[in-house]
Design a protein around this motif. Structure first.
Motif, PDB file in Angstrom:
ATOM      1  N   LEU A 456       0.833  -1.198   0.000  1.00 21.15           N
ATOM      2  CA  LEU A 456       0.000   0.000   0.000  1.00 21.15           C
ATOM      3  C   LEU A 456       0.865   1.243   0.000  1.00 21.15           C
ATOM      4  CD1 LEU A 456      -2.994   1.116   0.352  1.00 21.15           C
ATOM      5  CD2 LEU A 456      -2.417   1.309   2.791  1.00 21.15           C
ATOM      6  N   ALA A 457       0.669   2.103  -0.994  1.00 22.98           N
ATOM      7  CA  ALA A 457       1.306   3.420  -1.026  1.00 22.98           C
ATOM      8  C   ALA A 457       0.316   4.420  -0.445  1.00 22.98           C
ATOM      9  CB  ALA A 457       1.676   3.806  -2.451  1.00 22.98           C
ATOM     10  N   MET A 458       0.624   4.886   0.742  1.00 26.68           N
ATOM     11  CA  MET A 458      -0.230   5.849   1.428  1.00 26.68           C
ATOM     12  C   MET A 458       0.581   7.124   1.637  1.00 26.68           C
ATOM     13  SD  MET A 458      -3.233   6.542   2.860  1.00 26.68           S
ATOM     14  CE  MET A 458      -4.103   5.042   3.358  1.00 26.68           C
ATOM     15  N   GLY A 459       0.200   8.192   0.965  1.00 27.72           N
ATOM     16  CA  GLY A 459       0.973   9.424   1.058  1.00 27.72           C
ATOM     17  C   GLY A 459       2.372   9.228   0.537  1.00 27.72           C
ATOM     18  N   TYR A 460       3.371   9.559   1.353  1.00 29.15           N
ATOM     19  CA  TYR A 460       4.773   9.420   0.975  1.00 29.15           C
ATOM     20  C   TYR A 460       5.390   8.150   1.542  1.00 29.15           C
ATOM     21  CZ  TYR A 460       4.374  14.474   0.020  1.00 29.15           C
ATOM     22  OH  TYR A 460       4.004  15.706  -0.445  1.00 29.15           O
ATOM     23  N   SER A 461       4.559   7.169   1.952  1.00 27.89           N
ATOM     24  CA  SER A 461       5.062   5.959   2.591  1.00 27.89           C
ATOM     25  C   SER A 461       4.568   4.712   1.864  1.00 27.89           C
ATOM     26  CB  SER A 461       4.602   5.897   4.060  1.00 27.89           C
ATOM     27  OG  SER A 461       5.015   7.040   4.779  1.00 27.89           O
ATOM     28  N   LEU A 462       5.342   3.625   1.977  1.00 30.27           N
ATOM     29  CA  LEU A 462       4.957   2.342   1.416  1.00 30.27           C
ATOM     30  C   LEU A 462       4.858   1.326   2.553  1.00 30.27           C
ATOM     31  CD1 LEU A 462       4.393   0.806  -1.266  1.00 30.27           C
ATOM     32  CD2 LEU A 462       6.765   0.046  -1.172  1.00 30.27           C
ATOM     33  N   PHE A 463       3.701   0.630   2.651  1.00 29.86           N
ATOM     34  CA  PHE A 463       3.441  -0.353   3.694  1.00 29.86           C
ATOM     35  C   PHE A 463       3.330  -1.737   3.086  1.00 29.86           C
ATOM     36  CE2 PHE A 463       1.999   3.649   5.343  1.00 29.86           C
ATOM     37  CZ  PHE A 463       2.264   3.611   6.707  1.00 29.86           C
ATOM     38  N   ASP A 464       3.836  -2.736   3.797  1.00 29.95           N
ATOM     39  CA  ASP A 464       3.662  -4.123   3.393  1.00 29.95           C
ATOM     40  C   ASP A 464       2.241  -4.562   3.732  1.00 29.95           C
ATOM     41  OD1 ASP A 464       4.294  -6.532   2.299  1.00 29.95           O
ATOM     42  OD2 ASP A 464       5.963  -6.967   3.651  1.00 29.95           O
ATOM     43  N   ASP A 465       1.873  -5.762   3.305  1.00 22.81           N
ATOM     44  CA  ASP A 465       0.496  -6.233   3.487  1.00 22.81           C
ATOM     45  C   ASP A 465       0.106  -6.393   4.945  1.00 22.81           C
ATOM     46  OD1 ASP A 465       1.095  -9.268   4.202  1.00 22.81           O
ATOM     47  OD2 ASP A 465       2.334  -8.746   2.478  1.00 22.81           O
ATOM     48  N   ASP A 466       1.077  -6.498   5.853  1.00 21.44           N
ATOM     49  CA  ASP A 466       0.783  -6.660   7.276  1.00 21.44           C
ATOM     50  C   ASP A 466       0.927  -5.367   8.069  1.00 21.44           C
ATOM     51  OD1 ASP A 466       3.503  -6.334   7.152  1.00 21.44           O
ATOM     52  OD2 ASP A 466       4.001  -8.193   8.217  1.00 21.44           O
ATOM     53  N   LYS A 468       3.676  -3.332   8.020  1.00 24.70           N
ATOM     54  CA  LYS A 468       5.065  -2.943   8.229  1.00 24.70           C
ATOM     55  C   LYS A 468       5.430  -1.813   7.271  1.00 24.70           C
ATOM     56  CE  LYS A 468       9.800  -4.682   7.793  1.00 24.70           C
ATOM     57  NZ  LYS A 468      10.647  -5.853   7.398  1.00 24.70           N
ATOM     58  N   VAL A 469       6.100  -0.783   7.811  1.00 21.95           N
ATOM     59  CA  VAL A 469       6.554   0.327   6.969  1.00 21.95           C
ATOM     60  C   VAL A 469       7.800  -0.115   6.209  1.00 21.95           C
ATOM     61  CG1 VAL A 469       7.337   2.713   6.915  1.00 21.95           C
ATOM     62  CG2 VAL A 469       5.634   2.006   8.609  1.00 21.95           C
ATOM     63  N   LEU A 470       7.700  -0.168   4.894  1.00 20.72           N
ATOM     64  CA  LEU A 470       8.850  -0.545   4.064  1.00 20.72           C
ATOM     65  C   LEU A 470       9.771   0.649   3.849  1.00 20.72           C
ATOM     66  CD1 LEU A 470       6.977  -2.797   1.474  1.00 20.72           C
ATOM     67  CD2 LEU A 470       8.341  -3.518   3.448  1.00 20.72           C
ATOM     68  N   TRP A 471       9.198   1.806   3.644  1.00 17.45           N
ATOM     69  CA  TRP A 471       9.958   3.058   3.611  1.00 17.45           C
ATOM     70  C   TRP A 471       8.995   4.233   3.714  1.00 17.45           C
ATOM     71  CZ3 TRP A 471       8.206   5.836  -0.486  1.00 17.45           C
ATOM     72  CH2 TRP A 471       7.839   5.160  -1.658  1.00 17.45           C
ATOM     73  N   SER A 472       9.545   5.372   4.104  1.00 17.85           N
ATOM     74  CA  SER A 472       8.739   6.582   4.234  1.00 17.85           C
ATOM     75  C   SER A 472       9.593   7.808   3.930  1.00 17.85           C
ATOM     76  CB  SER A 472       8.152   6.703   5.643  1.00 17.85           C
ATOM     77  OG  SER A 472       7.393   7.902   5.774  1.00 17.85           O
ATOM     78  N   LEU A 473       9.009   8.757   3.222  1.00 19.11           N
ATOM     79  CA  LEU A 473       9.667  10.024   2.911  1.00 19.11           C
ATOM     80  C   LEU A 473       9.027  11.180   3.670  1.00 19.11           C
ATOM     81  CD1 LEU A 473      10.031   9.582  -0.961  1.00 19.11           C
ATOM     82  CD2 LEU A 473      11.737   9.117   0.804  1.00 19.11           C
ATOM     83  N   ASP A 474       8.282  10.857   4.727  1.00 19.74           N
ATOM     84  CA  ASP A 474       7.571  11.895   5.476  1.00 19.74           C
ATOM     85  C   ASP A 474       8.508  12.971   6.015  1.00 19.74           C
ATOM     86  OD1 ASP A 474       5.131  10.807   5.009  1.00 19.74           O
ATOM     87  OD2 ASP A 474       4.780  10.060   7.033  1.00 19.74           O
TER      88      ASP A 474
END
Length: 686
Positions: A456-466, A468-474
């Motif tokens: 899931l790409a939410m805003g400036y962040s990418l989350f795994d299916d569970d 977990k934050v995979l990366w964030s540019l916040d």
């Protein structure tokens, strides 16, 4: 005074004195503002103009207001008033923004070599004031006027600095003046030679970035504009006339080669209608798409706290299927998303309606509106920064569906607030996980790691299916996203997906799947990307975006490398950049609005190739989707009172047809990035 060839200043009474050798030329614009009624030139325009056509953003006589921010004072800056016994164009805003200047523009983008005379009285020594020439947009132009106690020729272009465009002083000289002095400017542009005069001061430069363009007036502080005129030599006017004939001939030929819009359906929505807050999908199971109309109710300040007030389900013939809540014609105003969608969330082959109302998350039967399941919305997080008023639970900003569990269908529901938290539910409304980030407006999802489950790409962040934050540019980026997508732009099945973000004042972002920024284009307040094959002659996919706050109405087209290959400013409002499969052939168009003058379908070169008929149709809102089943899109236009739908005048079209794979209708939003991947009908594959 040295002149640039044939270009000599135009005679304006009380502006300048004619040069003895001045040849006669053609006046292409002259305005002393006496023909206009007194009053404000633009009323207060809010966020509704990001995706509604708002008439007050249109042209007034020769002019259009080209820049404003969100505060009303900047939008009410320009007005006609009486001053010293004459009508003048007054600018009444004390500009505090670094990324924009109050501007009104006029003219034709095809103007090439010309002279401008302008007279104005600055009432404050603030920022700059003067004339823009060879104007491309309010972020790309040449400026001549005063900055402090200097006369300046300046080149302005979108640049790499945060928010503010690149500015380069090409020539300047000392010019003494004080507030209340009447200034008269003469500007000449011939080829790459630029010259400006203020009184006895003349400066010149050589620059070739902009060979043609319109004019505009600019002031950062209170000022009175008295008169402006544009003159061309007979030779330049003749060349302009030919260029206009060529342009109009090209457009006539392109429009003649395209199917014409033909009215297909028309329905009344008076009483329960609304702006751009509809959803489309098969509600009653008859195989035809229906319409779900949502009137919102606002509980808090501005648009920070809204939810469903009334839902009305109807067919395109106007037959009402059901209604939940009480319709109220006073609840038709919309400047935000509202949480409601049409989707088969349980995978039984029948669509449900999912929505938030009364601080409850509801799943209802699509055919009847009957509630099947409901649960309380989440409690308001203690650290919520958005002023939601007194509600103990969130009201719901938007809904998104994807597949976190690898079911092979979008059975997981994402509910977000504005702009900090989101929650993930299954089809039974059991909470699975939740997270916080700078959520922006609307997410997207894709199975990036090919494990059968979406990220899931939410805003400036990418989350795994569970979760977990995979990366964030916040921490690296300000403002919030105004449209995100994960899509392979370059041609080929093995092309790497790219995270694409129209990031408001941050401009346009391209990020790889590990969170590294590949490209960051500072182009102003960028919104609403549409991604499709707009240029079949170019490899891969193209992107169209629109600017809004501060420099509304600028359209950028980007190639598969993420570079801008064309930009233009066709109007002064926002729009969704909706891909439209109008012809059934490769090469989609962009629907920018339903307005007869400003709107229509534009091709990947920025040419308006299809105009809607001047038949009195509503033009506040528009959408494009396939309604008749021949793969091509229909155009739906509406306002709070009626809805019209247009198809092609050669519909249905048989044979081999282009059939793009689109972002699903169940993930609709006023802020979504619309992705349209190339594809063909089944008949073509046989």
């Amino acid at each position: 005074m040295k002149r640039l060839g044939w270009l000599l200043f135009f005679v304006l009474p009380a502006v300048s004195t004619p040069h003895a050798d001045a040849p006669q030329g053609a006046v292409v614009l002259h305005d002393d503002f006496t023909a206009y009624a007194t009053g404000i030139w633009m009323g207060v325009v809010g966020a509704e103009a990001e995706y509604h056509y708002v008439p007050q953003s249109g042209r007034i006589g020769n002019w259009a207001v080209s820049t404003y921010r969100s505060e009303p004072e900047s939008q009410r800056a320009w007005r006609i008033e009486e001053w010293d016994g004459r009508r003048v164009l007054a600018m009444e805003y004390d500009n505090k923004w670094k990324d924009m200047h109050p501007v009104v523009e006029a003219g034709d983008p095809l103007w090439c070599d010309y002279a401008v005379d302008a007279a104005w009285t600055p009432l404050a020594d603030k920022g700059q004031s003067g004339v823009l020439f060879r104007y491309q947009s309010d972020r790309c132009y040449y400026f001549f006027g005063v900055t402090g106690q200097r006369a300046v020729i300046k080149y302005v272009k979108d640049g790499d600095a945060f928010r503010k465009p690149h500015e380069e002083i090409l020539a300047d000289a000392l010019f003494a003046w004080k507030p209340g002095d009447r200034l008269t400017a003469h500007v000449e542009a011939a080829g790459n030679r630029l010259q400006g005069s203020l009184g006895q001061v003349t400066i010149s430069a050589v620059h070739d970035a902009f060979p043609r363009g319109r004019i505009a007036l600019l002031a950062d502080g209170r000022a009175r504009f008295h008169e402006v005129a544009v003159r061309m030599s007979a030779e330049s006017k003749s060349a302009l006339d030919q260029a206009v004939r060529d342009r109009e001939g090209e457009l006539d030929a392109l429009r003649a080669a395209n199917p014409r819009p033909a009215l297909w359906k028309k329905a009344r929505t008076s009483g329960f209608g609304v702006g751009r807050n509809l959803r489309f999908g098969d509600l009653d199971g008859d195989g035809q798409k229906d319409v779900l109309v949502c009137q919102p109710v606002h509980h808090g300040p501005k648009d920070a706290a809204s939810e469903v007030s009334c839902l009305t389900a109807m067919t395109f013939d106007g037959k009402q299927l059901w209604q939940v809540g009480t319709p109220d014609p006073w609840k038709n105003h919309l400047t935000n998303d509202v949480a409601f969608q049409i989707h088969d969330i349980d995978g039984d082959g029948r669509n449900e309606v999912i929505y938030c109302r009364g601080m409850e998350l509801v799943i209802a039967e699509g055919a009847t509106g009957k509630t099947l399941l409901k649960a309380p919305t989440p409690e308001m997080p203690a650290n919520t920064k958005t002023p939601y008023g007194q509600t103990p639970r969130i009201l719901g900003d938007s809904l998104f569906f994807c597949d976190f569990r690898g079911q092979g269908r979008a059975g997981d529901l994402v509910l977000k607030d504005r702009y900090q938290s989101f929650w993930v539910y299954d089809e039974h409304l059991n909470l699975r996980w939740q997270a916080q980030c700078n959520t922006g407006h609307y997410p997207c999802a894709a199975d990036i790691d090919k494990d059968g489950k979406d990220e899931l790409a939410m805003g400036y962040s990418l989350f795994d299916d569970d979760g977990k934050v995979l990366w964030s540019l916040d921490k690296d980026l300000e403002d919030h996203d105004d449209g995100v997508a994960i899509v392979p732009l370059k041609a080929g099945l093995d092309a790497a997906p790219v995270f694409i973000c129209a990031a408001s004042d941050e401009g346009m972002l391209y990020v790889d799947m590990k969170g590294a920024i590949l490209k960051h284009l500072h182009l102003g307040h960028v919104q609403n990307p549409g991604i499709a094959d707009f240029r079949p002659d170019l490899p891969g996919l193209e992107i169209a975006t629109v600017n809004f706050w501060g420099n509304q109405g600028i359209i950028h087209f980007y190639d598969a490398n993420g570079d801008v290959y064309h930009d233009f400013e066709p109007f002064q409002h926002g729009s969704l950049c909706q891909p439209v499969n109008w012809t059934g052939e490769a090469g989609e168009y962009v629907l920018l609005s339903a307005n007869v003058e400003d709107g229509g379908l534009f091709d990947g070169w920025g040419r308006c190739v299809v105009k809607l008929p001047a038949d009195g149709h509503p033009d506040m809102c528009c959408a494009a989707l396939d309604l008749t089943g021949d793969c091509r899109d229909e155009i739906v236009v509406w306002d709070p009172y009626e809805l019209w739908a247009y198809t092609q005048d050669n519909s249905p079209k048989p044979g081999r047809l282009y059939r793009p794979v689109r972002s699903p209708l169940y993930n609709d939003s006023n802020y979504r990035a619309i992705v349209s991947l190339p594809g063909w009908s089944e008949e073509a594959a046989k």
